[in-house]
Design a protein around this motif. Structure first.
Motif, PDB file in Angstrom:
ATOM      1  N   SER A   1      48.576  30.800  52.939  1.00 48.57           N
ATOM      2  CA  SER A   1      49.092  32.265  52.290  1.00 48.57           C
ATOM      3  C   SER A   1      49.478  31.946  51.031  1.00 48.57           C
ATOM      4  N   TYR A   2      49.811  32.985  50.327  1.00 56.04           N
ATOM      5  CA  TYR A   2      49.997  32.902  48.897  1.00 56.04           C
ATOM      6  C   TYR A   2      51.380  33.715  48.645  1.00 56.04           C
TER       7      TYR A   2
ATOM      8  N   SER B   1      42.312  35.506  53.940  1.00 52.97           N
ATOM      9  CA  SER B   1      41.403  35.628  53.203  1.00 52.97           C
ATOM     10  C   SER B   1      40.682  36.923  52.905  1.00 52.97           C
TER      11      SER B   1
ATOM     12  N   TYR C   1      42.100  39.769  53.659  1.00 46.54           N
ATOM     13  CA  TYR C   1      43.206  40.676  52.899  1.00 46.54           C
ATOM     14  C   TYR C   1      43.186  40.294  51.381  1.00 46.54           C
ATOM     15  N   LEU C   2      43.192  38.908  51.195  1.00 44.23           N
ATOM     16  CA  LEU C   2      43.194  38.509  49.859  1.00 44.23           C
ATOM     17  C   LEU C   2      42.036  39.044  48.919  1.00 44.23           C
TER      18      LEU C   2
ATOM     19  N   PHE D   1      41.368  33.636  42.085  1.00 45.15           N
ATOM     20  CA  PHE D   1      41.613  34.105  43.660  1.00 45.15           C
ATOM     21  C   PHE D   1      40.427  34.349  44.399  1.00 45.15           C
TER      22      PHE D   1
ATOM     23  N   THR E   1      52.020  34.786  42.516  1.00 44.17           N
ATOM     24  CA  THR E   1      50.618  35.512  42.459  1.00 44.17           C
ATOM     25  C   THR E   1      50.713  36.546  41.371  1.00 44.17           C
TER      26      THR E   1
END
Length: 372
Positions: free
Chosen positions: A51-52, A195, A197-198, A38, A57
């Motif tokens: 988004s995921y 991105s 936040y991820l 990720f 995930t």
């Protein structure tokens, strides 16, 4: 971190602790695979918002942990066979690949995701080959003879190869990806907030995993060290208590710290009365200067030493002196001197010598009185 925990698991005899360490190592390695994927996806710029799916995930974490568990169990085996390396590497590579492609399936975006069959297969093959190589290297480095490396170096070398398997699989898999634009769709700039936040989420989870595994690893090492210390102390006490000779330990100031029951039988003192007193209180005055000189010679020469022994006298509780043979051992622990005195009772030997002398005198007298 995973290989370090696996090395400790291989040395652990307790099955529960061994499985616990292997499981923690699997979470560390699985988390490394998951984080690499990720974070690597953050480096991928696609001209459309992405988004995921939360469920996929989270689900992608499972195959990476399972693959890691297989890998760590292989290198934790005492004498793994070649077939174990191959099977373990295949399952590990397949687990890495499964994690990657499940993670890719979690992408929610307008373009359709397709794969080039050649690069898809190549990514799995690369992951499998490098995983087998990493497992084989980690085990084989234990048998280099005089070129043996430390555990840190072994783990570092094997970890770099395993890292290449993970990242190599990822980027070849990304090369296999084909993003097909739907009819009438126009690409736009990818949002950076998702991105961000991820990235924060992945970094946080990775740090938590590392801290968790580190805490378990340190706790297991502490328990192992504590158990070894208790076992050593129990053996020491059993040895001291069953020794025939009197044994007394004292510090650099001469203060007695411990003794055994043989001291009570020899000198008549109770251990409760002897402990915390000065050893010089039980040495007759003619031998005090020699005793002090001997201690000074020990403390001036740092290291573990033991005297050859000296025939002296010791004070009995009734005020009489007892002939004994004394030898003193010295050890320097964390800069502090510790002395161990071994006391052997010479009364029986002296009585035997006197009896032999008396018998010899009687024999000579008998020979002298024989006529002719």
């Amino acid at each position: 971190m995973a290989l370090q925990v696996a090395s400790q698991a291989a040395l652990t005899l307790n099955k529960f602790k061994r499985h616990l360490l292997t499981s923690c190592g699997s979470i560390a390695l699985g988390g490394g695979v998951w984080s690499m994927h990720f974070i690597g996806m953050l480096a991928f710029s696609l001209c459309t918002p992405v988004s995921y799916d939360f469920g996929l995930t989270a689900l992608s974490f499972i195959p990476s942990i399972a693959a890691s568990w297989v890998a760590l169990n292989v290198i934790s085996t005492t004498k793994p066979k070649l077939s174990q390396f191959v099977v373990g590497g295949i399952l590990t590579g397949a687990g890495i690949g499964t994690m990657h492609y499940v993670g890719m399936a979690a992408m929610e975006m307008a373009p359709l995701l397709r794969y080039n069959l050649f690069y898809f297969g190549l990514s799995i093959i690369i992951a499998i080959i490098l995983a087998i190589l990493a497992l084989w290297i980690r085990f084989s480095l234990n048998h280099l003879g005089r070129f043996a490396l430390s555990d840190l170096h072994k783990n570092a070398i094997a970890a770099m190869v395993m890292g290449c398997a993970i990242s190599g699989m990822h980027y070849i898999g990304m090369a296999a990806a084909r993003f097909v634009r739907p009819p009438g769709f126009e690409f736009s700039a990818q949002t950076k907030m998702m991105s961000l936040y991820l990235g924060i989420a992945v970094a946080t989870i990775t740090v938590v995993i590392i801290l968790l595994v580190l805490a378990v690893n340190m706790l297991m090492k502490y328990q192992a060290s504590l158990h070894l210390a208790k076992l050593t102390e129990a053996r020491y006490r059993a040895t001291i208590s069953t020794a025939v000779d009197g044994i007394i330990t004292f510090n650099a100031k001469g203060r007695i710290e411990s003794g055994n029951q043989a001291v009570e039988l020899l000198l008549g003192w109770r251990l409760e009365d002897v402990c915390h007193q000065n050893i010089r209180d039980f040495i007759p005055s003619p031998f005090i200067d020699e005793f002090n000189a001997r201690l000074d010679s020990f403390t001036n020469n740092i290291g573990q030493q033991k005297s050859t022994g000296r025939d002296v006298e010791a004070l009995h509780v009734n005020g009489t002196t007892i002939p004994v043979r004394v030898s003193i051992g010295h050890a320097c622990i964390e800069g502090k001197s510790l002395f161990v005195m071994y006391i052997n009772d010479l009364r029986h030997r002296i009585e035997m010598q006197r009896a032999l002398i008396k018998s010899e005198a009687q024999f000579r007298s008998l020979i002298t009185n024989i006529p002719g």
